[in-house]
Design a protein around this motif. Structure first.
Motif, PDB file in Angstrom:
ATOM      1  N   LEU A  50     -28.615  -5.920  41.858  1.00 22.42           N
ATOM      2  CA  LEU A  50     -27.754  -7.077  42.091  1.00 22.42           C
ATOM      3  C   LEU A  50     -26.420  -6.652  42.686  1.00 22.42           C
ATOM      4  O   LEU A  50     -25.882  -7.325  43.581  1.00 22.42           O
ATOM      5  CB  LEU A  50     -27.524  -7.832  40.777  1.00 22.42           C
ATOM      6  CG  LEU A  50     -28.720  -8.600  40.216  1.00 22.42           C
ATOM      7  CD1 LEU A  50     -28.322  -9.352  38.965  1.00 22.42           C
ATOM      8  CD2 LEU A  50     -29.267  -9.578  41.252  1.00 22.42           C
ATOM      9  N   TRP A  51     -25.854  -5.536  42.198  1.00 21.98           N
ATOM     10  CA  TRP A  51     -24.617  -5.026  42.780  1.00 21.98           C
ATOM     11  C   TRP A  51     -24.842  -4.625  44.240  1.00 21.98           C
ATOM     12  O   TRP A  51     -23.984  -4.883  45.101  1.00 21.98           O
ATOM     13  CB  TRP A  51     -24.111  -3.811  41.997  1.00 21.98           C
ATOM     14  CG  TRP A  51     -23.783  -4.028  40.560  1.00 21.98           C
ATOM     15  CD1 TRP A  51     -24.268  -3.317  39.494  1.00 21.98           C
ATOM     16  CD2 TRP A  51     -22.886  -4.999  40.004  1.00 21.98           C
ATOM     17  NE1 TRP A  51     -23.728  -3.792  38.316  1.00 21.98           N
ATOM     18  CE2 TRP A  51     -22.881  -4.820  38.603  1.00 21.98           C
ATOM     19  CE3 TRP A  51     -22.096  -6.012  40.563  1.00 21.98           C
ATOM     20  CZ2 TRP A  51     -22.121  -5.605  37.759  1.00 21.98           C
ATOM     21  CZ3 TRP A  51     -21.344  -6.801  39.716  1.00 21.98           C
ATOM     22  CH2 TRP A  51     -21.357  -6.599  38.334  1.00 21.98           C
ATOM     23  N   PHE A  99     -24.954  -7.636  46.342  1.00 22.08           N
ATOM     24  CA  PHE A  99     -23.595  -8.166  46.431  1.00 22.08           C
ATOM     25  C   PHE A  99     -22.790  -7.421  47.489  1.00 22.08           C
ATOM     26  O   PHE A  99     -22.124  -8.040  48.343  1.00 22.08           O
ATOM     27  CB  PHE A  99     -22.911  -8.058  45.069  1.00 22.08           C
ATOM     28  CG  PHE A  99     -21.437  -8.364  45.094  1.00 22.08           C
ATOM     29  CD1 PHE A  99     -20.984  -9.672  45.143  1.00 22.08           C
ATOM     30  CD2 PHE A  99     -20.498  -7.339  45.066  1.00 22.08           C
ATOM     31  CE1 PHE A  99     -19.627  -9.960  45.172  1.00 22.08           C
ATOM     32  CE2 PHE A  99     -19.138  -7.609  45.088  1.00 22.08           C
ATOM     33  CZ  PHE A  99     -18.707  -8.928  45.153  1.00 22.08           C
ATOM     34  N   ARG A 150     -21.308  -8.884  51.008  1.00 24.99           N
ATOM     35  CA  ARG A 150     -19.876  -8.760  51.265  1.00 24.99           C
ATOM     36  C   ARG A 150     -19.605  -7.990  52.555  1.00 24.99           C
ATOM     37  O   ARG A 150     -18.613  -8.216  53.239  1.00 24.99           O
ATOM     38  CB  ARG A 150     -19.195  -8.040  50.101  1.00 24.99           C
ATOM     39  CG  ARG A 150     -19.089  -8.850  48.824  1.00 24.99           C
ATOM     40  CD  ARG A 150     -17.952  -9.823  48.873  1.00 24.99           C
ATOM     41  NE  ARG A 150     -16.660  -9.140  48.910  1.00 24.99           N
ATOM     42  CZ  ARG A 150     -15.498  -9.768  49.018  1.00 24.99           C
ATOM     43  NH1 ARG A 150     -15.457 -11.083  49.127  1.00 24.99           N
ATOM     44  NH2 ARG A 150     -14.361  -9.080  49.051  1.00 24.99           N
TER      45      ARG A 150
END
Length: 326
Positions: A126-127, A130, A134
């Motif tokens: 998930l990071w 992300f 970004r």
């Protein structure tokens, strides 16, 4: 270990990494899945009679020497022809990825059940997603679905067995160290994503050698500062066996990991966070005679499905990139 095949690369991801063909990636990726998943069999015995940070630090230092000797024999002294800036960059990565994250995890496992810890660490994809979003990247819908499916499977697989207290830990201790594990996982993912912006040796295995050494020295220094001491008379043969296995696992798996970091898409690399707990559960059942409940079997099946979706999503994305006019 990374493949020696020299196939032409096929795509470039948001980090600027030129990706190798899938057939070249799968060998190191499977190595990473299996070897890192099996480290659970070594960590438990090691920390029973060894100080956590000193044990992990010395393990990384020894693994660095083992891997460095292999690189020297296979590739020769030219592999270590590096600049100070490259050494500094690789050492920074070693401390922030291995030293910081593994150090926190080693300390936290005195209080946090291993199932909960594994679930927190496994949120790393998930990071990664992300950071990709970004950075302007747009993972495919299939990749995003695969991430969600994989996490759902891990919840089903790990939570039922993750509620037993560890060493009489209080609820506040478990909560505090769970947050620390999450922070360490975030740090691991962040610096992985930023890795191509940090100057490092051109040879990935040389990078791995330096990173392992830096992480080991860092953990030993921190361990000594917080009062850890060696008591060799108290260390059992079981702990030494676990330590020895972890040395070999670190040299093999981290070499594959660094190669993948420089040649594979991050979402595909991050699947090890799903697969490692699955491998750990399977080996625990086969070798340690641990009980595998129906919840675990269902969760494991869902995890495998999630990995298949992520791999398929990345393959489709790469095919689309290849079809675009150059």
């Amino acid at each position: 270990m990374p493949s020696l095949c020299h196939d032409a690369p096929v795509a470039t991801d948001i980090r600027g990494v030129t990706e190798a063909p899938m057939r070249t990636i799968m060998g190191p990726l499977v190595t990473l899945w299996l070897v890192w998943g099996s480290t659970y069999l070594g960590i438990g015995p090691m920390v029973k009679s060894m100080p956590p940070l000193l044990g992990s630090g010395s393990r990384f230092i020894t693994a660095s020497l083992v891997l460095g000797s292999m690189v020297l024999l296979v590739k020769g002294p030219a592999a270590f022809n590096v600049t100070w800036a490259q050494v500094r960059g690789a050492a920074t990565m070693g401390v922030t990825i291995l030293g910081f994250s593994i150090g926190i995890l080693s300390l936290a496992l005195r209080y946090v059940p291993s199932g909960i810890a594994a679930l927190i660490v496994s949120a790393m994809p998930l990071w990664i997603i992300f950071f990709r979003v970004r950075g302007g990247d747009r993972p495919s819908r299939l990749t995003l679905v695969g991430v969600g499916v994989g996490l759902l499977g891990l919840v089903l697989m790990l939570l039922p067995g993750g509620t037993a207290p560890v060493n009489g830990a209080s609820g506040s201790q478990v909560a505090l160290w769970s947050v620390a594990i999450a922070f360490g996982s975030f740090s691991w993912a962040f610096f992985n994503f930023r890795s191509t912006r940090i100057e490092q040796p051109k040879e990935p295995l040389t990078t791995a050698v330096i990173e392992l050494l830096a992480a080991g020295v860092f953990l030993c220094i921190v361990g000594a500062l917080i009062g850890e001491r060696w008591d060799f008379g108290a260390i059992t043969q079981q702990s030494w066996a676990g330590w020895g296995y972890l040395v070999l696992a670190s040299a093999t798996a981290y070499g594959a990991f660094v190669w993948l970091l420089n040649n594979a898409p991050m979402s595909l690399l991050a699947t090890y966070a799903y697969v490692n707990p699955v491998v750990a559960v399977f080996l625990g059942f086969v070798i340690l005679n641990e009980v595998v409940t129906s919840d675990v079997i269902v969760g494991l099946s869902i995890v495998v499905g999630g990995v298949v979706l992520v791999v398929s999503g990345e393959r489709r994305t790469r095919l689309k990139l290849n079809e675009q006019p150059q």
